[in-house]
Design a protein around this motif. Sequence first.
Motif, PDB file in Angstrom:
ATOM      1  N   ASP A 194      30.351  59.528  25.507  1.00 47.21           N
ATOM      2  CA  ASP A 194      29.473  60.704  25.354  1.00 47.21           C
ATOM      3  C   ASP A 194      28.724  60.711  24.020  1.00 47.21           C
ATOM      4  O   ASP A 194      27.946  61.626  23.754  1.00 47.21           O
ATOM      5  N   ILE A 195      28.994  59.737  23.188  1.00 46.38           N
ATOM      6  CA  ILE A 195      28.342  59.734  21.869  1.00 46.38           C
ATOM      7  C   ILE A 195      26.921  59.205  22.035  1.00 46.38           C
ATOM      8  O   ILE A 195      26.718  58.127  22.594  1.00 46.38           O
ATOM      9  N   PRO A 196      25.914  59.943  21.541  1.00 47.24           N
ATOM     10  CA  PRO A 196      24.536  59.455  21.685  1.00 47.24           C
ATOM     11  C   PRO A 196      24.340  58.114  20.963  1.00 47.24           C
ATOM     12  O   PRO A 196      24.815  57.932  19.847  1.00 47.24           O
ATOM     13  N   LEU A 197      23.650  57.224  21.633  1.00 48.90           N
ATOM     14  CA  LEU A 197      23.351  55.906  21.060  1.00 48.90           C
ATOM     15  C   LEU A 197      21.921  55.916  20.538  1.00 48.90           C
ATOM     16  O   LEU A 197      20.987  56.294  21.254  1.00 48.90           O
ATOM     17  N   VAL A 198      21.750  55.513  19.277  1.00 48.87           N
ATOM     18  CA  VAL A 198      20.426  55.432  18.656  1.00 48.87           C
ATOM     19  C   VAL A 198      20.076  53.956  18.513  1.00 48.87           C
ATOM     20  O   VAL A 198      20.898  53.176  18.024  1.00 48.87           O
ATOM     21  N   ALA A 249      32.292  60.820  16.379  1.00 46.60           N
ATOM     22  CA  ALA A 249      31.042  60.432  15.700  1.00 46.60           C
ATOM     23  C   ALA A 249      29.868  61.200  16.310  1.00 46.60           C
ATOM     24  O   ALA A 249      29.833  61.451  17.516  1.00 46.60           O
ATOM     25  N   ASP A 250      28.933  61.571  15.468  1.00 43.74           N
ATOM     26  CA  ASP A 250      27.750  62.295  15.962  1.00 43.74           C
ATOM     27  C   ASP A 250      26.774  61.355  16.671  1.00 43.74           C
ATOM     28  O   ASP A 250      25.985  61.785  17.507  1.00 43.74           O
ATOM     29  N   TYR A 251      26.789  60.102  16.276  1.00 44.64           N
ATOM     30  CA  TYR A 251      25.983  59.102  16.994  1.00 44.64           C
ATOM     31  C   TYR A 251      26.457  57.705  16.625  1.00 44.64           C
ATOM     32  O   TYR A 251      27.180  57.517  15.643  1.00 44.64           O
ATOM     33  N   VAL A 252      26.049  56.758  17.441  1.00 45.89           N
ATOM     34  CA  VAL A 252      26.266  55.330  17.163  1.00 45.89           C
ATOM     35  C   VAL A 252      24.882  54.710  17.012  1.00 45.89           C
ATOM     36  O   VAL A 252      23.949  55.069  17.738  1.00 45.89           O
ATOM     37  N   TYR A 253      24.755  53.784  16.075  1.00 45.48           N
ATOM     38  CA  TYR A 253      23.437  53.210  15.761  1.00 45.48           C
ATOM     39  C   TYR A 253      23.442  51.696  15.915  1.00 45.48           C
ATOM     40  O   TYR A 253      24.360  51.017  15.445  1.00 45.48           O
ATOM     41  N   ILE A 254      22.396  51.179  16.549  1.00 44.94           N
ATOM     42  CA  ILE A 254      22.216  49.721  16.634  1.00 44.94           C
ATOM     43  C   ILE A 254      20.746  49.342  16.384  1.00 44.94           C
ATOM     44  O   ILE A 254      19.843  50.167  16.553  1.00 44.94           O
TER      45      ILE A 254
END
Length: 361
Positions: free
Chosen positions: A168-172, A144-149
């Motif tokens: 390592d996945i950027p968290l937004v 995944a390019d990012y995870v979102y919450i």
Amino acid sequence: MKYDRVYNFSAGPSMLPLEVLEKVQKDLLNYNGTGESVMEMSHRSAEYQQIIDDAEANLRKLMNIPDNYKVLFLQGGGTLQFSMVPMNLLRNSHKADYIVSGNWSKKAYQEACKFGDIKVAATSEDKNYTYVPKVTKDAFRPDADYVYICYNETVHGNKFTYVPDTGDIPLVADLSSCILSEEVDVSKFGVIWAGAQKNVAPAGVTIVIIRDDLIGFADEKCPVYLNYKSHADKDSMYNTPPCWSIYVAGEVFKYLLSIGGVAKMHEIDVRKAGKLYDAIDASKTFHGTVEKEDRSIMNICFVTGDADKDKEFVAICKENKIINVKGHRSVGGLRASTYNAVPEEAVDALIEQIKKYDAAQ
Ligand SMILES: *Cc1c(COP(=O)(O)O)cnc(C)c1O
């Protein structure tokens, strides 16, 4: 209250610290001896540059923002971030994983679906968002390019009590309704963003805190305003920024620093929310809607279980100068937003009405 002001529990736009409003009023016609109002000031002037530089520096201080993060002051509100995040961060696999824990993360998810392969990694929709899903790293697609919450769900009144481990996945994270109410370790996030009108400033500015290695991946057809790089390269001065809102935000940052920063604010916020939840729990008439461990300290959602009584209670509050305690139109019931600027005396006044109403049942 002073100036005959009301106890305002609005979910947003919402109260600002009285000290800040007074300061802004004092400087309204002639800011700092410049002979002009900040509303009238060129954003290219040295005076305004100082205002925006100070605002950024003080936000960095308050949130302990590492040097490899850019701070952007943008327009378009929270809603534009629902689009800008995928437009800028879907950069390799074009996959992103969303935790849907309420109305705002659902909206973000729905918008992102226009741009790539978007998956709901976890959701609490099954119980009408009365809790926050607890997830571990294996909930996310490794590519995944990012995870979102959404860290604090304004409408449903829940909050994350942990920062999901995404490896390592950027968290937004959308912090619109809780920024500066608790300390967060910015280095655990790729992007933090927040519309200002809940906990920071008048509507008009959205704060984006973005790790610099995540900037520069938008498609070349991306409209210039929607590309984080346009703003990052010009320190939020690519075009006219929301000057006034940034200025008031800056005054709020100074105020927060003067009272002891985010740790001190958090202590006060926890106390305010705690006593309100205690009063709700102690009553026989009112019930909190969110599981105790995931309750928001900013948006306190509660119900009587009877729509007529909810309505009656809202009316009684209004008679007593307590406004905006009606729940969001999508969920009903009652909601009191106890943002940073809501004074403890307002919470005490609401508690008094809760007790009175309960006793009368
Ligand atoms: C209010 C809110 C939004 C939307 O903000 P707008 O500026 O009205 O677009 C998004 N996320 C959260 C958590 C909010 O509270």
